[in-house]
Structures are given as structure tokens and as C-alpha cells.
Design a protein around this motif. Structure first.
Motif: not given
Length: 293
Positions: A161-164, A261-268, A290-293
Motif C-alpha cells: 500500500h502507498r500511504d500518504r 511512504r510505501d508499505i510492504g510485507l517482508a520475509v527472509r 480489497n480494503k485499502m483505496p
């Protein structure tokens, strides 16, 4: 392989306190202390230094810890693979996160996920700084984590998601009802800033636009900063995710030029994730879309 004792030592190491570890595990403090003592006796090595301020690993304990964590991770993966052979879906997903994602995203995501997968359990660890989440993923303390992109570690990531970034001003501020707040104005209004470690994006865009903020106050907590703005001490910049359901009487408007800011999910590694963690990561990506604009 009995990994229960190892999990106890890992919890003590992560929390730095025997009592807190006991509470997290549902044990008594004396039971946790006895388990650690049993390991020290079995291996003939001191693992912890105990003091008034808690417990910390000895040099030997620090050397052993990564191997213990690897053993426990392998045991979890084995149990989940065996469960899949029997047509079951169970296990534990360990998640690292920063505060606003922990507060506004994780509860509804976990609630919805468990409707489909009720036998999967969760451990959530919140770190104030993105770097803390990255370190937990790298060390294997958590399976996945919410971070700001790009990350500084060699992790595999997916964009969520891109968060303003928004301007947060007192309700009686001249620009309280404006369509936007010029970034250059931060050089005029008294500015309340989060610690640099938590607010690297704000520091970066102020520098990019050659704005020297009229810095009056620093803080390490979003809610403290919003309260200071509410009381007319200055203005600040926070993201939309942070500002969801804020209890404070402040005015919020987009920045000019817009900042994100760009939010991500990270794993090894996506290839080595446990089945439960893989299901969760896929579910998070779908939920956010589905939930975030």
C-alpha cells in the motif's frame, strides 16, 4: 525433539526478563527459571546473566541463540508439513510490525483469516522502528513483517500500500481547512518532529525540497505529537494510516507536493516459509488490495 525448553530460552532472550517471558508463555516465573537452569546444567554453560534490570544473554548464550532459533523454526515447519499430510491446516504465524499497522491492519486481518483457518495461532511483536522489524525477520524471530519500502536488509518483499503523508495542524490554524499544506510552510510554523529513526521519509522529503523545518519539539510517539498539535504547540506530518480514528481535535490536509511512504510485507525467503505463513502472506496481500483505496 523436545524444543519446548529452547522456546523458553528464546522468549527470555527476546523479552530480556524472566517474569515477562513467563507471562507470555503462561508459565510461572519459577518454572521458567528452572527450565533455563536445566539447560545450563545439561550443557554445562552459563546462558543468562540475571540482575535487577532483567536477564541478558552471556557471550555463550549469544553464540548458541541463532542455532536454537533455527532448530525451533525447523520443528515448526516439520509439524506444519505433517499436518498438511493429514489434510490439516495448523501452526503458528509470527508477525513483526510497526505500531500503526499493528493497530489498524492486523486485528481485522487476523480476525478474518481465522474464520477460514481457525487452527492457526498468531504471535505479534511490534517495533517502533522499521529497522527493528527487519532485524527480527533476518534473525528468524518472526516469519514475516510489515516494513517501509525499500528496506535496508536483504529480504524478499511484496508491495502492499502507498500511504500518504499528511500535514497535522491545530484546528484554528490558517490552513486548517485548506485543500493542501505547502511543504515549505514547515520552515515557518513551529514544527513537531518524530525521532529520525521513525520518520526517515519526512526527513527525506524536507531535505529533497530544501526545507529547514522550524523545529521546536521532538517526540517518539504519534499520539504525543497529535496531542501537542491539538494544544497549539505546532504542526507536524503523519501518515493517513497513523491518523485513522484519531481521538484528537486536529485538522489534517494533504501536503503540496504530495508525499508518500510505501508499505510492504517482508520475509527472509518466500520459498522457505511455513505453510501457515505462506497462507497468511497471501491473505494479507488480498485483504489490503480489497480494503485499502
Amino acid at each position: 525433539m523436545e524444543t519446548g525448553k529452547y522456546e523458553v530460552l528464546l522468549q527470555v532472550a527476546d523479552l530480556g526478563n524472566l517474569t515477562h517471558a513467563a507471562e507470555a508463555l503462561g508459565y510461572t516465573q519459577s518454572a521458567v527459571s528452572r527450565i533455563v537452569a536445566d539447560l545450563e546444567k545439561e550443557w554445562d554453560v552459563q546462558l543468562l546473566l540475571r540482575g535487577r534490570n532483567g536477564a541478558k544473554l552471556t557471550t555463550a548464550g549469544k553464540e548458541i541463540l541463532p542455532r536454537l532459533r533455527a532448530v525451533c523454526n525447523a520443528q515448526r515447519e516439520l509439524e506444519q508439513q505433517i499436518g498438511q499430510l493429514h489434510g490439516l491446516t495448523f501452526g503458528t504465524v509470527r508477525i513483526g510490525s510497526f505500531p500503526s499497522a499493528s493497530m489498524h491492519w492486523l486485528p481485522p486481518i487476523i480476525k478474518a483469516f481465522q474464520i477460514e483457518y481457525p487452527d492457526i495461532q498468531f504471535e505479534v511483536i511490534t517495533q517502533i522502528e522499521y529497522r527493528g522489524v527487519e532485524d527480527m525477520i533476518t534473525s528468524g524471530q518472526v516469519d514475516c513483517g510489515f516494513i517501509a519500502l525499500p528496506c535496508s536488509s536483504h529480504l524478499e518483499t511484496i508491495f502492499l500500500h502507498r500511504d500518504r503523508h499528511m500535514a497535522v495542524v491545530p484546528e484554528d490554524h490558517p490552513l486548517a481547512k485548506a485543500k493542501s499544506y505547502p511543504i515549505t510552510r514547515f520552515g515557518e510554523d513551529p514544527f513537531i518532529k518524530l525521532e529520525d529513526e521513525r520518520d526517515r521519509e519526512v526527513s527525506e522529503f524536507l531535505e529533497r525540497y530544501h526545507v529547514k523545518p522550524n523545529l521546536r519539539y521532538r517526540g517518539n510517539d504519534d499520539y504525543t505529537i497529535m496531542s501537542m498539535v491539538e494544544n497549539g504547540l505546532g504542526v507536524s506530518s503523519l501518515t493517513e494510516l497513523v491518523l485513522q480514528r484519531t481521538p484528537f481535535h486536529v485538522a489534517v490536509c494533504p501536503l503540496d507536493p504530495p508525499q508518500f511512504r510505501d508499505i510492504g510485507l517482508a520475509v527472509r525467503s518466500f520459498d522457505t516459509l511455513s505453510p501457515a505463513a505462506k497462507q497468511f502472506v497471501d491473505y494479507v496481500e488480498t485483504w489490503i488490495k480489497n480494503k485499502m483505496p
